[in-house]
Design a protein around this motif. Structure first.
Motif, short mmCIF file in Angstrom:
data_model
loop_
_atom_site.label_atom_id
_atom_site.label_comp_id
_atom_site.label_asym_id
_atom_site.label_seq_id
_atom_site.Cartn_x
_atom_site.Cartn_y
_atom_site.Cartn_z
N GLN A 107 0.82 -1.21 0.00
CA GLN A 107 0.00 0.00 0.00
C GLN A 107 0.86 1.26 0.00
O GLN A 107 0.52 2.25 -0.64
N GLN A 108 1.98 1.23 0.71
CA GLN A 108 2.88 2.37 0.71
C GLN A 108 3.43 2.62 -0.69
O GLN A 108 3.55 3.77 -1.13
N GLU A 109 3.77 1.57 -1.40
CA GLU A 109 4.28 1.72 -2.77
C GLU A 109 3.20 2.30 -3.69
O GLU A 109 3.49 3.16 -4.53
N THR A 110 1.96 1.83 -3.51
CA THR A 110 0.85 2.35 -4.31
C THR A 110 0.64 3.84 -4.05
O THR A 110 0.44 4.64 -4.98
N ASP A 116 3.73 10.58 -6.71
CA ASP A 116 4.70 10.93 -7.75
C ASP A 116 4.00 11.32 -9.04
O ASP A 116 4.38 12.30 -9.70
N ASP A 117 2.97 10.56 -9.39
CA ASP A 117 2.24 10.84 -10.64
C ASP A 117 1.58 12.22 -10.61
O ASP A 117 1.42 12.86 -11.65
N HIS A 118 1.18 12.67 -9.41
CA HIS A 118 0.48 13.95 -9.28
C HIS A 118 1.37 15.07 -8.78
O HIS A 118 0.88 16.18 -8.51
N GLY A 119 2.67 14.80 -8.65
CA GLY A 119 3.59 15.85 -8.22
C GLY A 119 3.35 16.32 -6.80
O GLY A 119 3.55 17.49 -6.48
N THR A 199 -9.71 5.51 -3.42
CA THR A 199 -9.53 6.81 -4.05
C THR A 199 -8.39 6.78 -5.06
O THR A 199 -8.49 7.32 -6.16
N ILE A 200 -7.29 6.13 -4.67
CA ILE A 200 -6.15 6.03 -5.56
C ILE A 200 -6.51 5.21 -6.81
O ILE A 200 -6.20 5.60 -7.94
#
Length: 312
Positions: A107-110, A116-119, A199-200
């Protein structure tokens, strides 16, 4: 921080964004009646472009006629200090734990990949409990658009737009900020984490994109909204669905029944997700024996139906 908190509270019930400008407006509007009185129910959207044309003749007439306008919570300027205090009290870890402590390694990696994808920086949410991190990320990504697209530079929600034109003495609220924060903070930790992970995951789903959700709202497609809520919150018998939707809808339905019993002339404006599905407010009121009518743009405004206005 105040902007994030305001968005987070507005996102409590239902989230959406922009819809194609050419679509004819028909957001869901109901009239609920007993033998001698009626109230109006309007399903709102909490984030949309300020230039969005969503108001209909019937909605404007019903709003003007109502002595009292009920919101989930009145988010005026006086509410901001309270939101900041309550976020610290209920949404921040004060025992040394970090958000990472609630999550598995996977979950931490996700989460990190999403940030990262959203800056976004991990430090922004690391001190938060999962429920506040969830709403914060949801708010920020909706505001900027999925993957940087469809950004909303002129944000508003139905409630915020209407507060500017509704006199303070007409405003009412169904809940307080404390009630809402306690409700979210009271969710089991594993349910909070599950909501964060949903949400992710939803950020990559076209069905959960800003335009797709808003188009359903703008067109008044209540059944599709109900399906979207199920996908966002999980099964209707899950703790988070019961706490965020079903239990609140039942409380509000009881309050609306009391308004009708006292002949209160009111409009109730809550997130569109609360008015959809088998535990939606219209369904609950219909099951309680009230007359519930869906009123759309093709129906004449209230005055044309012969119901006298009691506004002075």
């Amino acid at each position: 921080m105040r902007t994030v908190l305001r968005r987070a509270l507005l996102l409590l019930s239902f989230l959406a964004g922009l819809a194609p400008a050419a679509t004819l407006a028909a957001p869901a509007l109901w009239r609920v009646s007993d033998a001698d009185s009626s109230v109006w129910l309007f399903g709102s959207i909490h984030i949309l472009d300020k230039d969005r044309d969503w108001r209909t003749q019937r909605f404007n007439a019903a709003l003007a006629e109502a002595d009292h306008v009920y919101f989930e919570m009145v988010l005026d300027m006086d509410a901001y200090a309270t939101l900041t205090r309550l976020s610290m009290l209920y949404g921040r870890n004060r025992d040394g734990r970090q958000l990472s402590d609630y999550l598995t390694g996977e979950q931490q990696e996700t989460l990190q990949a999403f940030l990262d994808d959203h800056g976004l920086q991990r430090e922004m949410i690391e001190s938060m409990r999962p429920w506040l991190a969830d709403l914060t990320l949801m708010s920020l990504t909706l505001a900027t658009g999925n993957g940087g697209e469809n950004a909303m530079t002129q944000q508003a929600g139905v409630e915020l737009v209407l507060l500017d034109e509704i006199a303070e003495e007409r405003r009412r609220e169904l809940e307080t900020a404390e009630t809402q924060f306690r409700m979210l903070a009271g969710l089991p930790d594993d349910e909070q984490v599950s909501a964060l992970m949903r949400t992710i995951a939803a950020s990559e789903s076209p069905d959960q994109a800003l335009g797709a959700l808003a188009e359903l709202w703008h067109a008044g497609d209540v059944e599709a909204l109900a399906r979207t809520m199920n996908a966002a919150l999980g099964p209707i018998d899950s703790p988070i669905y019961r706490r965020l939707l079903a239990d609140r809808n039942r409380r509000w339905s009881t309050e609306i029944a009391e308004m009708l019993a006292s002949n209160e002339d009111a409009m109730i404006i809550v997130g569109a997700g609360h008015l959809a599905g088998p535990v939606g407010v219209p369904t609950l009121l219909s099951e309680a024996g009230f007359k519930v009518e869906r009123m759309d743009y093709s129906v004449a405004p209230p005055g044309a139906a012969g119901r006298p206005s009691r506004r002075r």
